[in-house]
Design a protein around this motif. Structure first.
Motif, PDB file in Angstrom:
ATOM      1  N   ILE A 101       0.850  -1.182   0.000  1.00 16.74           N
ATOM      2  CA  ILE A 101       0.000   0.000   0.000  1.00 16.74           C
ATOM      3  C   ILE A 101       0.889   1.237   0.000  1.00 16.74           C
ATOM      4  N   SER A 102       0.287   2.375  -0.283  1.00 18.31           N
ATOM      5  CA  SER A 102       1.010   3.634  -0.254  1.00 18.31           C
ATOM      6  C   SER A 102       1.470   3.947   1.168  1.00 18.31           C
ATOM      7  N   ILE A 103       2.628   4.549   1.277  1.00 22.15           N
ATOM      8  CA  ILE A 103       3.142   4.945   2.588  1.00 22.15           C
ATOM      9  C   ILE A 103       2.180   5.911   3.280  1.00 22.15           C
ATOM     10  N   HIS A 104       1.447   6.702   2.484  1.00 22.61           N
ATOM     11  CA  HIS A 104       0.487   7.660   3.057  1.00 22.61           C
ATOM     12  C   HIS A 104      -0.627   6.945   3.820  1.00 22.61           C
ATOM     13  N   LYS A 105      -1.085   5.786   3.297  1.00 20.95           N
ATOM     14  CA  LYS A 105      -2.154   5.048   3.969  1.00 20.95           C
ATOM     15  C   LYS A 105      -1.677   4.484   5.305  1.00 20.95           C
ATOM     16  N   GLU A 106      -0.442   3.994   5.327  1.00 22.10           N
ATOM     17  CA  GLU A 106       0.093   3.464   6.581  1.00 22.10           C
ATOM     18  C   GLU A 106       0.259   4.585   7.600  1.00 22.10           C
ATOM     19  N   VAL A 107       0.711   5.744   7.143  1.00 17.71           N
ATOM     20  CA  VAL A 107       0.879   6.889   8.048  1.00 17.71           C
ATOM     21  C   VAL A 107      -0.480   7.332   8.599  1.00 17.71           C
ATOM     22  N   ALA A 108      -1.508   7.356   7.735  1.00 11.87           N
ATOM     23  CA  ALA A 108      -2.852   7.729   8.192  1.00 11.87           C
ATOM     24  C   ALA A 108      -3.351   6.757   9.253  1.00 11.87           C
ATOM     25  N   LEU A 109      -3.066   5.471   9.076  1.00 11.93           N
ATOM     26  CA  LEU A 109      -3.463   4.470  10.061  1.00 11.93           C
ATOM     27  C   LEU A 109      -2.740   4.712  11.388  1.00 11.93           C
ATOM     28  N   ILE A 110      -1.453   5.030  11.300  1.00  7.04           N
ATOM     29  CA  ILE A 110      -0.673   5.309  12.507  1.00  7.04           C
ATOM     30  C   ILE A 110      -1.242   6.516  13.254  1.00  7.04           C
ATOM     31  N   GLU A 111      -1.556   7.569  12.514  1.00  8.21           N
ATOM     32  CA  GLU A 111      -2.081   8.781  13.145  1.00  8.21           C
ATOM     33  C   GLU A 111      -3.429   8.522  13.812  1.00  8.21           C
ATOM     34  N   ASN A 112      -4.293   7.727  13.164  1.00 12.59           N
ATOM     35  CA  ASN A 112      -5.575   7.377  13.779  1.00 12.59           C
ATOM     36  C   ASN A 112      -5.372   6.586  15.067  1.00 12.59           C
TER      37      ASN A 112
END
Length: 329
Positions: free
Chosen positions: A191-202
């Motif tokens: 997946i895109s690194i952005h999606k993983e970062v969004a998951l981390i932030e949530n």
């Protein structure tokens, strides 16, 4: 022109030589096909080749005499009519040896070629089995991560619901996002690194809502490589461990520092957390989680990553570095 050579180099006309070779071709093809499709598949075995060698020897001798007779009876009268009046001996020893050598070369070449083809097929099957084993193991490791992640999240919401917190509806929405991610994104290889970062932030927001002032989180995210892809839920595991083990039995404020840099087809990820007074089962669980993720990294990246762990007296830190091409693992 092997047949002409084996027969003693008769004739100087190219037309005669070609005609002789054409007449000899069916005999040679029969020998090649007999070896390739019958003798090698049924009798050739590297561990015990006695039966094959005996049958090959008998076949070569039979074909040598048969070809000599065939040549003298049919090929020579058609290709070299000038020799029909000569008193030629059918089975001259040196001529038979030359024919045998020509046929032996055909046998060796076809046997080696078939052996090479079989070896390639075995390698192909072995590679397929290796890939299937790798994919099966990756799915198993990922299946261990997802329920663990969701279980921890449900525990968080449950704790707040007991307190009749007004945050529960908001957190349920976040859980819905997590479930959506788990169902749809984790089925993909990357997946895109952005999606993983969004998951981390949530996840961080969810944990901060639960623990309020018990945890202080500092994060620094720099994404210069917009197309970098990583396996889903790879980084979130480290964040989970940081919260879980820094807050367990902690009476003060737990400190967590997160730094992520995605640049030039590479990723650097650092997580550092303060340590609580945890022992026994908790340490064992942490070891299992890190072992799981290290195995995932081994299977996906091979030697294209490094994972350094610094377990100090008061802090625990991981430093993950990946070398990945855009859109490719």
């Amino acid at each position: 022109m092997a047949s002409v050579v084996s027969e003693g180099g008769y004739g100087t006309s190219l037309t005669q030589v070609l005609l002789f070779e054409v007449l000899a071709l069916p005999f040679k093809l029969l020998l090649v096909y007999l070896n390739w499709f019958y003798l090698v598949p049924r009798f050739f075995d590297l561990k015990n080749s006695t039966n094959y060698l005996l049958l090959a020897g008998v076949t070569l001798i039979a074909f040598t005499f048969g070809f000599r007779y065939y040549s003298m009876k049919f090929s020579f009268p058609l290709a070299f009519p000038e020799f029909t009046d000569l008193n030629m001996t059918y089975f001259l020893p040196y001529t038979l040896v030359r024919i045998l050598l020509v046929f032996l070369i055909l046998f060796v070449v076809t046997t080696c070629w078939q052996f090479y083809i079989d070896w390639l097929e075995k390698q192909r099957i072995a590679n397929l089995l290796k890939i299937e084993k790798r994919e099966t193991e990756l799915k198993y490791l990922k299946s261990q991560v997802n329920p663990h992640f969701l279980f921890n999240t449900l525990n968080t919401i449950y704790s707040l619901s007991l307190e009749k917190s007004v945050k529960v509806p908001k957190l349920l929405l976040k859980l819905s996002d997590f479930l959506s991610f788990s169902l749809y994104e984790t089925s993909q290889e990357t997946i895109s690194i952005h999606k993983e970062v969004a998951l981390i932030e949530n996840f961080i927001e969810l944990q901060k809502d639960r623990f309020v002032d018990r945890v202080a989180v500092e994060k620094k995210v720099t994404i210069d490589d917009q197309f970098l892809q990583i396996p889903p839920m790879l980084l979130i595991t480290f964040i989970e461990n940081a919260f879980k083990h820094s807050l367990k039995n902690e009476i003060g404020t737990a400190n967590i520092y997160i730094e992520l840099l995605a640049k030039g087809g590479s990723l650097t990820f650092l997580v550092r957390n303060s340590k609580s007074d945890e022992t026994g089962k908790a340490e064992k669980e942490k070891g299992i989680g890190l072992k799981n993720i290290r195995r995932r990294l081994d299977l996906i990246y091979g030697n294209q990553y490094s994972l350094d762990i610094d377990d100090a007296e008061n802090t625990f830190q991981i430093l993950l570095q990946l070398k990945v091409l855009p859109n490719e693992i």
